[in-house]
Design a protein around this motif. Structure first.
Motif, PDB file in Angstrom:
ATOM      1  N   ALA A  66       0.573  -0.824  -0.088  1.00  0.00           N
ATOM      2  CA  ALA A  66      -0.104   0.071  -0.218  1.00  0.00           C
ATOM      3  C   ALA A  66       1.537   1.217  -0.135  1.00  0.00           C
ATOM      4  CB  ALA A  66      -0.824  -0.141   1.508  1.00  0.00           C
ATOM      5  N   TYR A  67       1.584   1.250   0.807  1.00  0.00           N
ATOM      6  CA  TYR A  67       2.821   2.478   1.351  1.00  0.00           C
ATOM      7  C   TYR A  67       3.595   2.349  -0.447  1.00  0.00           C
ATOM      8  CZ  TYR A  67       7.557   4.775   1.427  1.00  0.00           C
ATOM      9  OH  TYR A  67       9.184   5.860   1.364  1.00  0.00           O
ATOM     10  N   ALA A  68       3.791   1.393  -1.641  1.00  0.00           N
ATOM     11  CA  ALA A  68       4.198   1.466  -2.352  1.00  0.00           C
ATOM     12  C   ALA A  68       3.387   1.904  -3.819  1.00  0.00           C
ATOM     13  CB  ALA A  68       5.266   0.096  -2.581  1.00  0.00           C
ATOM     14  N   GLU A  69       2.178   1.676  -3.892  1.00  0.00           N
ATOM     15  CA  GLU A  69       1.179   1.745  -4.390  1.00  0.00           C
ATOM     16  C   GLU A  69       0.989   3.543  -4.053  1.00  0.00           C
ATOM     17  OE1 GLU A  69      -3.236   1.331  -5.080  1.00  0.00           O
ATOM     18  OE2 GLU A  69      -2.113   0.674  -2.994  1.00  0.00           O
ATOM     19  N   SER A  70       1.201   4.059  -3.474  1.00  0.00           N
ATOM     20  CA  SER A  70       1.466   6.032  -2.514  1.00  0.00           C
ATOM     21  C   SER A  70       1.748   6.143  -3.209  1.00  0.00           C
ATOM     22  CB  SER A  70       0.929   5.893  -1.026  1.00  0.00           C
ATOM     23  OG  SER A  70       2.885   5.973  -0.647  1.00  0.00           O
ATOM     24  N   LEU A  71       2.969   6.089  -3.840  1.00  0.00           N
ATOM     25  CA  LEU A  71       4.299   6.746  -4.315  1.00  0.00           C
ATOM     26  C   LEU A  71       3.728   7.495  -6.034  1.00  0.00           C
ATOM     27  CD1 LEU A  71       7.290   4.684  -2.529  1.00  0.00           C
ATOM     28  CD2 LEU A  71       5.985   7.427  -2.100  1.00  0.00           C
ATOM     29  N   ASP A  72       3.403   6.565  -6.244  1.00  0.00           N
ATOM     30  CA  ASP A  72       3.524   6.485  -8.102  1.00  0.00           C
ATOM     31  C   ASP A  72       1.706   6.545  -8.530  1.00  0.00           C
ATOM     32  OD1 ASP A  72       5.736   4.390  -8.478  1.00  0.00           O
ATOM     33  OD2 ASP A  72       3.454   4.298  -8.214  1.00  0.00           O
TER      34      ASP A  72
END
Length: 159
Positions: A50-56
């Motif tokens: 979810a964190y990775a999804e929030s980045l780009d």
């Protein structure tokens, strides 16, 4: 829990056939499928995704991370609930601040819970993988690449 024991418990007499099919599918992709290793609670891996999804906006970071975690789980006999495995996967794909996310048990927890409610509840999802393509096509369980390609082509109007 040991992955092999989990598969035998979950799939019973079908387990050997499932492992055989997965082994063949992975071999077609040039990978070695392994049922060794352990499994555990994947909530932290989902928080990290979810964190990775929030980045780009194009999901590139999340896609790279999930690919790394899939390889860890399916070919490297690593447990994707293990902190060191998660941190190594994050480092391999260049994901910064993964340790900060994992150190804070509330970081992205609400996002993961919201996603669980939205997808599992609405679509009656009880296992993974589960594919929803264009909101119309639903495929449960591991699928051969040609089935996935066919569903994608139909969704985009190529078939």
């Amino acid at each position: 829990m040991n992955k092999r024991e989990l598969y035998e418990r979950k799939f019973g007499a079908r387990a050997p056939a499932i492992v055989e099919a997965m082994t063949a599918t992975f071999a077609e992709m040039g990978e070695t499928y392994s049922i060794g290793g352990n499994v555990g609670d994947t909530f932290d891996s989902h928080r990290l995704l979810a964190y990775a999804e929030s980045l780009d906006d194009d999901y590139a970071t999340q896609n790279a991370l999930v690919e790394e975690l899939f390889k860890d789980y399916f070919t490297r006999e690593k447990c994707v609930s293990d902190r060191d495995v998660l941190l190594a996967a994050a480092q391999a794909v260049g994901l910064q601040d993964a340790a900060k996310v994992l150190d804070d048990p509330t970081a992205f927890a609400d996002t993961v819970e919201d996603q669980k409610r939205a997808f599992a509840g609405r679509h009656q999802i009880r296992g993974v993988p589960y594919f929803i393509i264009d909101g119309k096509y639903h495929l449960s369980g591991a699928q051969p690449p040609d089935i996935l390609a066919e569903a994608i082509e139909e969704a985009i109007g190529v078939a």
